[in-house]
Design an enzyme around this catalytic site. Structure first.
Site, PDB file in Angstrom:
ATOM      1  N   HIS A 113       0.845  -1.189   0.000  1.00 45.46           N
ATOM      2  CA  HIS A 113       0.000   0.000   0.000  1.00 45.46           C
ATOM      3  C   HIS A 113       0.883   1.243   0.000  1.00 45.46           C
ATOM      4  O   HIS A 113       1.894   1.266   0.701  1.00 45.46           O
ATOM      5  CB  HIS A 113      -0.933   0.022   1.224  1.00 45.46           C
ATOM      6  CG  HIS A 113      -2.105   0.908   1.024  1.00 45.46           C
ATOM      7  ND1 HIS A 113      -2.028   2.271   1.221  1.00 45.46           N
ATOM      8  CD2 HIS A 113      -3.358   0.649   0.583  1.00 45.46           C
ATOM      9  CE1 HIS A 113      -3.197   2.797   0.925  1.00 45.46           C
ATOM     10  NE2 HIS A 113      -4.025   1.850   0.536  1.00 45.46           N
TER      11      HIS A 113
ATOM     12  N   ASP B  53      -7.964  -5.470   0.197  1.00 45.00           N
ATOM     13  CA  ASP B  53      -8.502  -6.262  -0.906  1.00 45.00           C
ATOM     14  C   ASP B  53      -8.225  -7.758  -0.767  1.00 45.00           C
ATOM     15  O   ASP B  53      -8.918  -8.576  -1.377  1.00 45.00           O
ATOM     16  CB  ASP B  53      -7.941  -5.750  -2.243  1.00 45.00           C
ATOM     17  CG  ASP B  53      -8.463  -4.363  -2.553  1.00 45.00           C
ATOM     18  OD1 ASP B  53      -9.671  -4.142  -2.357  1.00 45.00           O
ATOM     19  OD2 ASP B  53      -7.679  -3.497  -2.952  1.00 45.00           O
TER      20      ASP B  53
END
Ligand SMILES: CC(C)(COP(=O)(O)OP(=O)(O)OC[C@H]1O[C@@H](n2cnc3c(N)ncnc32)[C@H](O)[C@@H]1OP(=O)(O)O)[C@@H](O)C(=O)NCCC(=O)NCCS
Length: 380
Positions: A266, A317
């Site tokens: 991320h 996710d």
């Protein structure tokens, strides 16, 4: 010339402050995420998607009366015009539901009673936001069913967003646990500061275009596998791996071949994605309840290797992928579910942008040739 040559230039705008917001905050050091000051774990544990959407748009948690009114408005605004349903029927069936969603939101503004309102009219923008959020599940499920040869199912006014989505998808009302999981995932997906799709949305509305155009930009941007599309790709990857005993070899091979492993890493969180911690717990619990711990076991192995070898944690996710799979949701709907949730964040940002608007127009450095002479076409 290398990127570092230019002062104030950061490839991918990494670390660049592109705006000031009061909507949400990511704190990388503590892996925490707050919406309007409230920790998302608190919201996911105790709140509902509707309370979260209200919080994001209005800036405070709703009172009981405000919540009742907001829920009523969401229920009233869920239907989509028949002409849009007809258009969805005309779209090629191979079309991904994200493309159908983008097409539907492109058509919707002209049906909005506030179509002619000034783009900076705060009250009209709040009303538009409510309509935008209300319609997302209806569009996703209608497009899905039409493209699978089934009639759309009308929304059930007695169900809240999460349960109503599942009901409109397959005609069955979910049990309490399934509804809670769905609701929590919508809360966790609802908002995430200046991510790519939210930034695209803000750039669009900052030209004094309308909120619907911002949503269309957001959907198009979210679709990519480096952003929202990662949840679908992560599940396809898990299916490709297939069983826990293959997870280690698969992951090491992917790393050796410098493949991006979907659902990991991320830009903002370097010590782990706050939302993933919560959703991993939930996803594993679904696995246990359903008697299928395969995906959780594969995830454990992959997470261990990714942390050790690359220092990377899973993002939201990754657990979302196998949580939705365990709930029997078709893979092509994972990113559209993200849209259903993120309409709340996009709308909050669009409203905030338009409340104190300044055109977003960065600059760039030209590195191409100069002084090139014009050549007539016959001589090229
Ligand atoms: C999210 C993402 C785009 C953030 O990217 P970023 O901040 O630009 O980081 P970079 O892509 O520059 O990656 C930095 C390093 O980590 C590696 N890396 C990052 N994510 C990786 C992943 N998912 N799998 C393997 N390696 C990864 C990069 O290869 C790079 O390694 P290197 O320095 O040896 O070249 C990136 O982590 C990614 O592509 N993840 C997979 C897609 C995904 O899950 N997206 C959803 C985000 S919520």
């Amino acid at each position: 010339m290398s990127a570092t040559t230019y002062p104030n230039y950061s490839p991918g705008l990494e670390g660049v402050i592109a705006g000031i917001t009061k909507i949400s905050q990511i704190t990388s050091a503590t892996s925490s995420l707050i919406y309007r000051g409230i920790n998302v774990h608190e919201l996911a544990e105790h709140g509902t998607f509707e309370e979260t959407a209200f919080l994001l748009i209005h800036g405070h948690l709703p009172t009981a009366a405000e919540l009742e009114h907001f829920n009523k408005m969401l229920v009233e605004e869920r239907n989509i015009p028949y002409s849009i349903l007809d258009c969805l029927k005309l779209l090629p069936h191979k079309m991904h539901p994200m493309d159908a969603l983008r097409a539907a939101y492109a058509m919707l503004p002209a049906y909005d009673p506030d179509y002619h309102a000034d783009p900076t009219d705060h009250a009209a923008n709040v009303r538009k936001a409510t309509r935008i959020i209300a319609k997302a599940s209806t569009i996703v499920t209608a497009a899905w069913r039409i493209h699978h040869g089934q009639e759309p199912i009308a929304p059930d006014p007695h169900l809240r967003t999460a349960a109503n989505f599942l009901y409109m998808l397959n005609g069955e009302k979910p049990d309490e646990f399934t509804e809670k999981v769905m609701d929590a995932s919508l809360i966790l997906y609802a908002e995430h500061t200046y991510n790519a799709s939210t930034f695209a949305c803000r750039v669009t509305v900052a030209t004094l275009s309308d909120i619907y155009s911002g949503i269309v930009s957001g959907i198009g941007t979210l679709k990519g596998p480096l952003h929202g599309g990662a949840n679908e790709e992560a599940m396809r990857m898990l299916l490709d791996i297939g069983s826990p005993d293959k997870a280690e070899a698969w992951t090491r091979d992917a790393l050796t071949n410098k493949k991006k492993i979907m659902g990991f890493g991320h830009r903002e969180y370097k010590n782990g994605d706050s939302r993933a911690f919560y959703l991993t717990k939930v996803a594993k619990e679904i696995g246990v309840r359903k008697g299928n711990t395969t995906w959780g076991a594969i995830a454990d192995t992959m997470e261990g290797i990714m942390l050790k070898e690359k220092g990377l944690y899973p993002n939201v996710d990754f657990p979302a992928a196998y949580a939705y799979y365990l709930l029997d949701i078709p893979i092509d709907l994972y990113t559209p579910i993200f849209v259903i949730a993120r309409t709340a964040g996009w709308c909050a940002h669009a409203i905030e942008q338009l409340d104190g608007n300044r055109l977003i127009r960065p600059t760039c450095v030209y590195e191409g040739p100069t002084d090139v002479a014009w050549t007539p076409v016959a001589l090229r």
